[in-house]
Write a protein that holds these residues in place. Structure first.
Motif, mmCIF file in Angstrom:
data_model
loop_
_atom_site.group_PDB
_atom_site.id
_atom_site.type_symbol
_atom_site.label_atom_id
_atom_site.label_comp_id
_atom_site.label_asym_id
_atom_site.label_seq_id
_atom_site.Cartn_x
_atom_site.Cartn_y
_atom_site.Cartn_z
ATOM 1 N N UNK A 110 13.165 -2.902 -15.024
ATOM 2 C CA UNK A 110 11.731 -2.611 -14.989
ATOM 3 C C UNK A 110 10.908 -3.717 -15.611
ATOM 4 N N UNK A 111 11.349 -4.230 -16.759
ATOM 5 C CA UNK A 111 10.624 -5.308 -17.447
ATOM 6 C C UNK A 111 10.608 -6.575 -16.599
ATOM 7 N N UNK A 112 11.717 -6.847 -15.886
ATOM 8 C CA UNK A 112 11.750 -8.024 -15.010
ATOM 9 C C UNK A 112 10.685 -7.905 -13.921
ATOM 10 N N UNK A 113 10.526 -6.699 -13.381
ATOM 11 C CA UNK A 113 9.496 -6.476 -12.362
ATOM 12 C C UNK A 113 8.097 -6.691 -12.909
ATOM 13 N N UNK A 114 7.856 -6.231 -14.146
ATOM 14 C CA UNK A 114 6.555 -6.424 -14.791
ATOM 15 C C UNK A 114 6.276 -7.917 -14.977
ATOM 16 N N UNK A 115 7.279 -8.662 -15.412
ATOM 17 C CA UNK A 115 7.101 -10.105 -15.644
ATOM 18 C C UNK A 115 6.806 -10.847 -14.340
ATOM 19 N N UNK A 116 7.454 -10.429 -13.255
ATOM 20 C CA UNK A 116 7.169 -11.064 -11.961
ATOM 21 C C UNK A 116 5.720 -10.828 -11.545
ATOM 22 N N UNK A 117 5.232 -9.606 -11.745
ATOM 23 C CA UNK A 117 3.841 -9.309 -11.396
ATOM 24 C C UNK A 117 2.869 -10.050 -12.296
ATOM 25 N N UNK A 118 3.229 -10.223 -13.564
ATOM 26 C CA UNK A 118 2.374 -10.990 -14.494
ATOM 27 C C UNK A 118 2.187 -12.411 -13.983
ATOM 28 N N UNK A 119 3.279 -13.048 -13.536
ATOM 29 C CA UNK A 119 3.202 -14.417 -13.031
ATOM 30 C C UNK A 119 2.331 -14.494 -11.783
ATOM 31 N N UNK A 120 2.550 -13.547 -10.862
ATOM 32 C CA UNK A 120 1.777 -13.540 -9.618
ATOM 33 C C UNK A 120 0.301 -13.326 -9.900
ATOM 34 N N UNK A 121 -0.012 -12.335 -10.733
ATOM 35 C CA UNK A 121 -1.418 -11.998 -11.016
ATOM 36 C C UNK A 121 -2.144 -13.127 -11.721
ATOM 37 N N UNK A 122 -1.492 -13.755 -12.715
ATOM 38 C CA UNK A 122 -2.151 -14.832 -13.462
ATOM 39 C C UNK A 122 -2.377 -16.054 -12.579
ATOM 40 N N UNK A 123 -1.425 -16.331 -11.680
ATOM 41 C CA UNK A 123 -1.568 -17.477 -10.775
ATOM 42 C C UNK A 123 -2.691 -17.246 -9.769
ATOM 43 N N UNK A 124 -2.757 -16.038 -9.212
ATOM 44 C CA UNK A 124 -3.826 -15.720 -8.261
ATOM 45 C C UNK A 124 -5.182 -15.765 -8.949
ATOM 46 N N UNK A 125 -5.247 -15.292 -10.185
ATOM 47 C CA UNK A 125 -6.510 -15.334 -10.938
ATOM 48 C C UNK A 125 -6.956 -16.776 -11.163
ATOM 49 N N UNK A 126 -6.004 -17.670 -11.443
ATOM 50 C CA UNK A 126 -6.338 -19.078 -11.664
ATOM 51 C C UNK A 126 -6.808 -19.753 -10.379
ATOM 52 N N UNK A 127 -6.220 -19.362 -9.243
ATOM 53 C CA UNK A 127 -6.579 -19.968 -7.959
ATOM 54 C C UNK A 127 -7.830 -19.348 -7.351
ATOM 55 N N UNK A 128 -8.029 -18.041 -7.579
ATOM 56 C CA UNK A 128 -9.187 -17.334 -7.037
ATOM 57 C C UNK A 128 -8.981 -16.896 -5.594
#
Length: 456
Positions: free
Chosen positions: A264-282
């Motif tokens: 479960x924690x691995x899944x959360x970390x994957x989403x954290x990476x995706x969300x932060x990258x998309x936020x940086x790119x817009x």
């Protein structure tokens, strides 16, 4: 006896205007697929039944259209199964082929079959019809098109980020604002199943959870109870039904809830990476949103899962979806080839654009210029100009009969053709054309070069 003209439920005929609108969506999606580096492939409309069955879960298998054997193959039917009352086995003995349910499993078969000819990572797009024996309703048909893009041969999460950008690019080009890209991770769902003691019922759990927005929490709980998930386990889900806050807040809450689950924690970390990258790119128009109840009840997803929701002003189900599948090709003997893909729901996107009046008329016109037919010599003179206009990719036609002018103009109005050209003896003598703008009513006598400039 005369047959009544009709079509099967769940299928549709399309008028020229509808096809023009559909082509507008197709071309928009296809052009963006190409921009992102995807290559086209096609697979047969039907596959061997063994290729499809068992890949979509119990519910999916029931929706697969099977093709009845013909000729001598019918003699191979398992009559003993029929006598024993085993209708499923008997049914399977009557068929060896089935219409494809989606484009993903045929794609996995394609990759495994042609693995020696493919350059990995392999980025493909596919736009073809699929068939499902579903109950027809608004936005849901038994025959419909899918527009898929997939990448196989890479575990990189940058692919998920690019797919979010691809969704955003397509809906921006369609001028469809207010679209929400919902995201979850199958590892998070596995962690939740572990938390409630339902590891052995992960598929039952996710299929039920995926119906939350359709049937509500109480009905979902009832379905889980019927599938053997305990009341104690279901009670632990309450915090998940009501997660609040933005994307980051929800991920923090999940970290706390799933602290004892490595998966479960691995899944959360994957989403954290995706969300932060998309936020940086817009994103240009779409919004990315965490949805922990998103399950997409297909067996093959293993990582991130997507579902695209139409603007809130339109009552419509999802208009796109997809996810990560780490070993889909393994079922065809090609192990450890990770993939991720998304699909655009063309038919639902069409209904949304239609309801919001977003189809551009200039993109869907079939004919731009109509030449009136006044007789043989006038038509011959007109066809020389028509040939020149067509050489410049301007859709032009000559009314086929020398009918009354009123009838020809009525045809033009009903077809919504924006320009009419009239040629008589006077115009032929002057080597010119009388051009009428059907929107403004303005008429002008012009030479061919000027005519081409005005209508182009």
């Amino acid at each position: 006896m005369v047959s009544k003209p009709r079509i099967s439920k769940g299928t549709r005929d399309f008028s020229p205007k509808q096809l023009a609108n559909r082509d507008y969506i197709f071309s928009t999606i296809k052009s963006n697929f190409k921009k992102f580096g995807f290559q086209p492939i096609e697979t047969p409309s039907f596959e061997l039944a063994e290729t499809l069955l068992g890949k979509y879960g119990e519910e999916g298998d029931r929706l697969i259209f099977k093709i009845l054997n013909s000729g001598d193959k019918v003699k191979k039917a398992d009559l003993q199964a029929l006598e024993d009352g085993n209708l499923a086995r008997f049914s399977n003995s009557l068929t060896e082929k089935a219409l494809r349910y989606d484009l993903t499993v045929p794609f996995a078969r394609y990759v495994a079959q042609y693995q020696n000819d493919i350059v990995f990572p392999f980025k493909r797009y596919q736009i073809q019809p699929v068939w499902r024996a579903d109950r027809p309703q608004k936005g849901r048909f038994q025959e419909f098109y899918q527009c898929d893009a997939d990448v196989v041969g890479s575990k990189s999460l940058w692919q998920e980020i690019e797919f979010i950008q691809l969704y955003d690019a397509v809906f921006s080009d369609l001028n469809l604002k207010g679209v929400t890209i919902k995201i979850n991770n199958r590892k998070i769902l596995a962690g939740i199943a572990e938390l409630i003691g339902a590891q052995d019922k992960l598929i039952d759990f996710t299929v039920a959870l995926d119906k939350l927005d359709k049937i509500g929490a109480e009905k979902v709980k009832e379905e889980m109870l019927k599938k053997g998930i305990t009341s104690e386990g279901i009670s632990k889900l309450e915090p998940l039904f009501n997660l609040t806050g933005d994307f980051s807040d929800q991920l923090q809450s999940l970290k706390s809830i799933l602290s004892t689950s490595t998966e479960g924690i691995k899944g959360v970390e994957e989403l954290e990476f995706i969300a932060s990258s998309v936020a940086a790119l817009g994103l240009k128009t779409a919004k990315l949103q965490m949805d922990v109840t998103l399950a997409r009840g297909l067996n093959y997803y293993t990582g991130a899962i997507f579902e695209v929701a139409a603007p809130e002003s339109v009552q419509m189900g999802s208009i796109g979806g997809g996810g990560r599948y780490d070993d889909l090709t393994g079922i065809f003997g090609l192990k450890d080839v990770s993939g991720v893909g998304i699909s655009f729901g063309l038919d639902r996107i069409y209904l949304v654009l239609e309801e919001l009046n977003l189809f551009p008329t200039d993109k869907t016109l079939s004919t731009k210029v109509l030449f009136i037919n006044f007789g043989t010599s006038e038509s011959l003179y007109s066809l020389k100009a028509i040939t020149a206009l067509r050489s410049k990719s301007i859709a032009t036609e000559l009314y086929p009969d020398a009918a009354k002018l009123k009838k020809q103009m009525m045809y033009c109005n009903k077809r919504e053709i924006p320009y009419v050209v009239m040629v008589g003896e006077s115009e032929i003598e002057q080597n010119k054309y009388l051009l009428k703008d059907m929107n403004s009513g303005e008429q002008q006598l012009v030479a061919l070069e000027e005519l081409m400039k005005i209508v182009s």
